[in-house]
Write a protein that holds these residues in place. Structure first.
Motif, mmCIF file in Angstrom:
data_model
loop_
_atom_site.group_PDB
_atom_site.id
_atom_site.type_symbol
_atom_site.label_atom_id
_atom_site.label_comp_id
_atom_site.label_asym_id
_atom_site.label_seq_id
_atom_site.Cartn_x
_atom_site.Cartn_y
_atom_site.Cartn_z
ATOM 1 N N GLU A 3 -13.300 -20.657 13.175
ATOM 2 C CA GLU A 3 -14.122 -21.644 12.583
ATOM 3 C C GLU A 3 -13.853 -23.137 12.488
ATOM 4 O O GLU A 3 -12.790 -23.284 11.993
ATOM 5 N N ILE A 4 -14.564 -23.601 13.087
ATOM 6 C CA ILE A 4 -14.393 -25.132 13.139
ATOM 7 C C ILE A 4 -15.510 -25.902 12.122
ATOM 8 O O ILE A 4 -16.409 -25.757 12.433
ATOM 9 N N ASN A 5 -14.917 -26.651 11.229
ATOM 10 C CA ASN A 5 -15.543 -27.083 10.019
ATOM 11 C C ASN A 5 -15.609 -28.645 9.865
ATOM 12 O O ASN A 5 -14.490 -29.057 9.691
ATOM 13 N N ASP A 6 -16.378 -29.349 10.355
ATOM 14 C CA ASP A 6 -16.771 -30.769 10.249
ATOM 15 C C ASP A 6 -15.195 -31.605 10.843
ATOM 16 O O ASP A 6 -14.993 -32.552 10.053
ATOM 17 N N LEU A 7 -15.339 -30.934 12.330
ATOM 18 C CA LEU A 7 -13.989 -31.787 12.782
ATOM 19 C C LEU A 7 -14.287 -33.065 13.309
ATOM 20 O O LEU A 7 -15.187 -33.563 13.946
ATOM 21 N N CYS A 8 -13.504 -33.977 13.042
ATOM 22 C CA CYS A 8 -13.558 -35.441 13.397
ATOM 23 C C CYS A 8 -12.033 -35.872 13.837
ATOM 24 O O CYS A 8 -11.057 -35.422 13.538
ATOM 25 N N LYS A 9 -12.127 -36.770 15.079
ATOM 26 C CA LYS A 9 -11.103 -37.166 15.427
ATOM 27 C C LYS A 9 -11.433 -38.563 16.164
ATOM 28 O O LYS A 9 -12.331 -38.991 17.010
ATOM 29 N N ASN A 10 -10.438 -39.582 15.550
ATOM 30 C CA ASN A 10 -10.717 -40.968 15.827
ATOM 31 C C ASN A 10 -9.640 -41.554 16.437
ATOM 32 O O ASN A 10 -8.227 -41.346 16.013
ATOM 33 N N TYR A 11 -9.596 -42.583 17.571
ATOM 34 C CA TYR A 11 -8.512 -43.217 18.271
ATOM 35 C C TYR A 11 -8.967 -44.462 17.806
ATOM 36 O O TYR A 11 -9.469 -45.267 18.564
ATOM 37 N N GLY A 12 -8.567 -45.090 16.731
ATOM 38 C CA GLY A 12 -8.694 -46.588 16.380
ATOM 39 C C GLY A 12 -10.245 -46.631 16.243
ATOM 40 O O GLY A 12 -10.591 -45.766 15.484
#
Length: 254
Positions: A3-12
């Motif tokens: 289960e992937i829930n509300d996954l975010c990844k930012n680079y700058g």
């Protein structure tokens, strides 16, 4: 289940993943589709703990990844999107390294290693350094290493890339057999035919956002008399370049 829930990844300021939520069930082959930079590899690297997401959560068989990282890693076979690793080792040395990393004895994996080596035609190359291999041979060496322990979850980032047609066919058969045993296969691809052949369920990503999650058949049913290629390109980006293709072709003939 994963289960992937509300996954975010930012680079700058760059948002590589934006609020990704989906479920991947046991016993299925799950595919990620998307243009380069869509977020496929970021998602996969988050699943295998190479990348730490900015926010959100990943749960595997009821275990939170952040809290059970090592236990979950032992459930996963991972093939990265490039096979250019451990180039100084021979293929056999690389497989021995992974055997030790999985805390397996040579006896535990010997028969499976022999079967995989024969299947992928690596018998004459086991003592050659990975640096001396072609891209396709490196890919085969990495695949064999990942599949040695036969864990429950296979996570494969562009696994067909560089493989010859026979090896690609054999890998597809292995993926189908693994899912048929009630295990999970997750892979990314740019090849729509491969996705249509293999996927029980798929996710299409665009600029880090999920724009479709469901079966190939359901997607085709929503678009009468259109090919998967046409549907995908309509969803993920410009279809064929339109006048740009005409302009380029025109320039070539001036």
């Amino acid at each position: 289940m994963i289960e992937i829930n509300d996954l975010c990844k930012n680079y700058g300021d760059k948002k590589a993943l934006q609020h990704l939520t989906l479920q991947i069930k046991q016993g299925e082959i799950f595919g990620f589709l998307g243009h380069n930079g869509a977020g496929k590899s970021t998602t996969i690297k988050s699943l295998v703990s190479i990348i730490e997401p900015t926010s959100g959560s990943i749960t595997v068989d009821g275990m939170e990844l952040k809290e059970h990282r090592q236990e979950i890693k032992e459930k996963i076979a991972y093939v990265p999107d490039t096979p250019d690793i451990f180039l100084q080792l021979s293929a056999m040395e690389y497989w021995d390294l992974l055997t030790a990393a999985y805390n397996l004895s040579d006896q535990d994996v010997k028969q499976r290693r022999l079967q995989l080596v024969e299947l992928f035609g690596m018998g004459e190359h086991v003592d050659g350094t990975i640096a001396s291999f072609s891209h396709g041979m490196r890919q085969k060496a990495i695949l064999i290493g990942a599949l040695l322990s036969d864990p429950d979850i296979w996570i494969l980032d562009e696994p067909m890339q560089g493989l010859d047609p026979q090896a690609a066919h054999d890998l597809k058969q292995l993926m189908k057999a693994h899912a048929k045993k009630g295990k999970t296969v997750i892979f990314s691809t740019h090849n729509l035919d491969t996705a249509q052949q293999l996927c029980d369920d798929l996710a299409i990503l665009k600029k880090g956002q999920l724009i479709y999650n469901g079966t190939v058949n359901d997607l085709l049913a929503q678009h009468d008399n259109e090919s998967l290629e046409d549907i995908y390109l309509q969803m993920a980006g410009r279809q064929d370049g339109g006048h740009l293709v005409d302009d380029i072709e025109g320039d070539n003939h001036e």
